[in-house]
Design a protein around this motif. Sequence first.
Motif, short mmCIF file in Angstrom:
data_model
loop_
_atom_site.label_atom_id
_atom_site.label_comp_id
_atom_site.label_asym_id
_atom_site.label_seq_id
_atom_site.Cartn_x
_atom_site.Cartn_y
_atom_site.Cartn_z
N ASP A 71 0.82 -1.22 0.00
CA ASP A 71 0.00 0.00 0.00
C ASP A 71 0.85 1.26 0.00
O ASP A 71 0.40 2.32 -0.45
CB ASP A 71 -0.93 0.00 1.22
N ALA A 72 2.07 1.18 0.50
CA ALA A 72 2.93 2.37 0.53
C ALA A 72 3.14 2.92 -0.88
O ALA A 72 3.17 4.14 -1.09
CB ALA A 72 4.27 2.03 1.18
N TYR A 73 3.27 2.02 -1.86
CA TYR A 73 3.47 2.45 -3.24
C TYR A 73 2.18 2.99 -3.87
O TYR A 73 2.23 3.78 -4.82
CB TYR A 73 4.01 1.30 -4.08
N GLN A 74 1.03 2.55 -3.34
CA GLN A 74 -0.24 3.02 -3.89
C GLN A 74 -0.40 4.53 -3.74
O GLN A 74 -1.12 5.17 -4.53
CB GLN A 74 -1.42 2.31 -3.20
N GLY A 96 4.88 8.35 -11.33
CA GLY A 96 6.16 9.03 -11.38
C GLY A 96 7.31 8.04 -11.57
O GLY A 96 7.12 6.83 -11.51
N PRO A 97 8.53 8.56 -11.76
CA PRO A 97 9.69 7.70 -12.04
C PRO A 97 10.06 6.71 -10.94
O PRO A 97 10.45 5.59 -11.24
CB PRO A 97 10.83 8.71 -12.29
N PRO A 98 9.96 7.07 -9.65
CA PRO A 98 10.42 6.11 -8.64
C PRO A 98 9.59 4.81 -8.65
O PRO A 98 8.36 4.86 -8.68
CB PRO A 98 10.22 6.87 -7.32
N ALA A 99 10.29 3.68 -8.64
CA ALA A 99 9.63 2.36 -8.54
C ALA A 99 8.55 2.19 -9.61
O ALA A 99 7.45 1.72 -9.35
CB ALA A 99 9.03 2.18 -7.15
N ILE A 123 6.84 -1.18 -9.98
CA ILE A 123 6.03 -1.53 -8.81
C ILE A 123 4.72 -0.76 -8.81
O ILE A 123 3.65 -1.34 -8.56
CB ILE A 123 6.82 -1.25 -7.51
N THR A 124 4.76 0.53 -9.12
CA THR A 124 3.50 1.29 -9.14
C THR A 124 2.60 0.82 -10.27
O THR A 124 1.37 0.86 -10.14
CB THR A 124 3.78 2.80 -9.25
#
Length: 505
Positions: A426-429, A444-447, A450-451
């Motif tokens: 959920d942190a990535y959500q 966005g670019p980070p991860a 995963i997103t």
Amino acid sequence: MDFSIKTFDAKNGAAQLKTGCIAVAVFENKKLSASAQQLDGKGAITAALKSGDISGKPGTTLLLRNLDGVAAERVLLVGLGKEAPVGEKDFLSAIQAMVRTLGTVGSADAVLALPFDEVKERELAWALRSTVLAVRENLYRSDSLKSNKEAPSNGAKKLAFAVNAADSNAAKTVVAQAEALANGMELTKNLGNLPANVCTPTYLADTAKRLAKEFKLDVEVLDRKQLQALKMGSFLSVTNGSEEPPKFIVLKHLGGKSKDAPIVLVGKGITFDSGGISIKPGAAMDEMKYDMCGAASVLGTFRAIAEMKLKLNVIGVIPACENMPSGRATKPGDIVTSMSGQTIEVLNTDAEGRLVLCDALTYTERFKPAAVVDVATLTGACITALGHHNSGLFTRHDAEHDALAEELLAAGKETNDTAWRMPISDAYQEQLKSNFADIANIGGPPAGSITAACFLERFTRKYPWAHLDIAGTAWRSGAAKGATGRPVPLLTTFLINRAQAASGK
């Protein structure tokens, strides 16, 4: 290529095998495999090792002719490295070298008498399957649209695996399954390598229909009006800029019991991805014909399991379309409504794969699946994270999904079609929040990989689910440009293992 199984006397049977060529193993310490010893009655093989004509290192070969006391016309010595048990990497190098040499010998047939059951931490089945796939890979050509095609190989057309009598029946089953797997991979590679002006969404649909006719599968192809009736607004938003009509393909292999819940494979079928209004750079854009390799791998897997007559219920779902720019194309900032009812702010039209997959994943709910695996060339970020060796595997983190992940990872290891599990939480959500819709289509670019998986996860909460990002493994760039056929081995083996578990074997 014709594959078969041949049994022989463990004492001196290799010397009695009548064939155009027999392949046996030698090692770096100048020792001979058991089969090589049977052919060395006059010391010719030992002499070749001692003289340095062959070192025994992995991938070295030496062809000898007319050895005294040997029925075979030719003896192909194959270096396997250190003495058995043979390392996996050394075995694969040796097999590839052997296959290349057999492709040039003047013999129509050959017997492979290698120590297939002496590979470290691998079973006989692995070695036989790896050899069949290596042979078929060496034979594969991607010149169907060339006016001047490559001349066919003059090498061996019939290969027999020499095994112990006790292993004969099991070996026949393994080789038959390996041939079916190779046929599935070939279909996947052919589809991936075709240009986008040939391999359109309609072409994929027609391929599914041909498979259904050949193997007596069930098939249904939904067109735009049916997709509109299903309220697949997210999928349809990707098709807006293209002249090619979208196709939503549903293929069914019902080999299990009628009451058994099916496994569903969902394959991304973007037959060309220009990026849409968020258009990609021109360099290497031709490789975006490979953006349908998820769909191609599902079709290839169905080709394999149908030939095997696998006793399992499997359903394939393929949303197929192009992503093109035009005056009708979806624009950055547009908001679309998915089949699930969730609204999506399209911040980047080049993140289109998740837009077609989310509606396909919602559609699969009607099948009440035992598990769903979606397969997609989804993100460049996955290539950055894992390179071209491992596909990215994403699932929720709980006992049920951990078990599903282990099944897929094990199938990948079993076939050298490996995946690596990535986190999803959920942190990535949080990165997918939108001020104007329920969810944004990029975080966005980070991860980035995963997103993207987190986006898909929101549409899969009614069944067990896993996502395979194959952006780094579905094709090669550069001089060896072409589709790889992955992850057909992983998916097929996962399904075989499921079928065996269902039958209690």
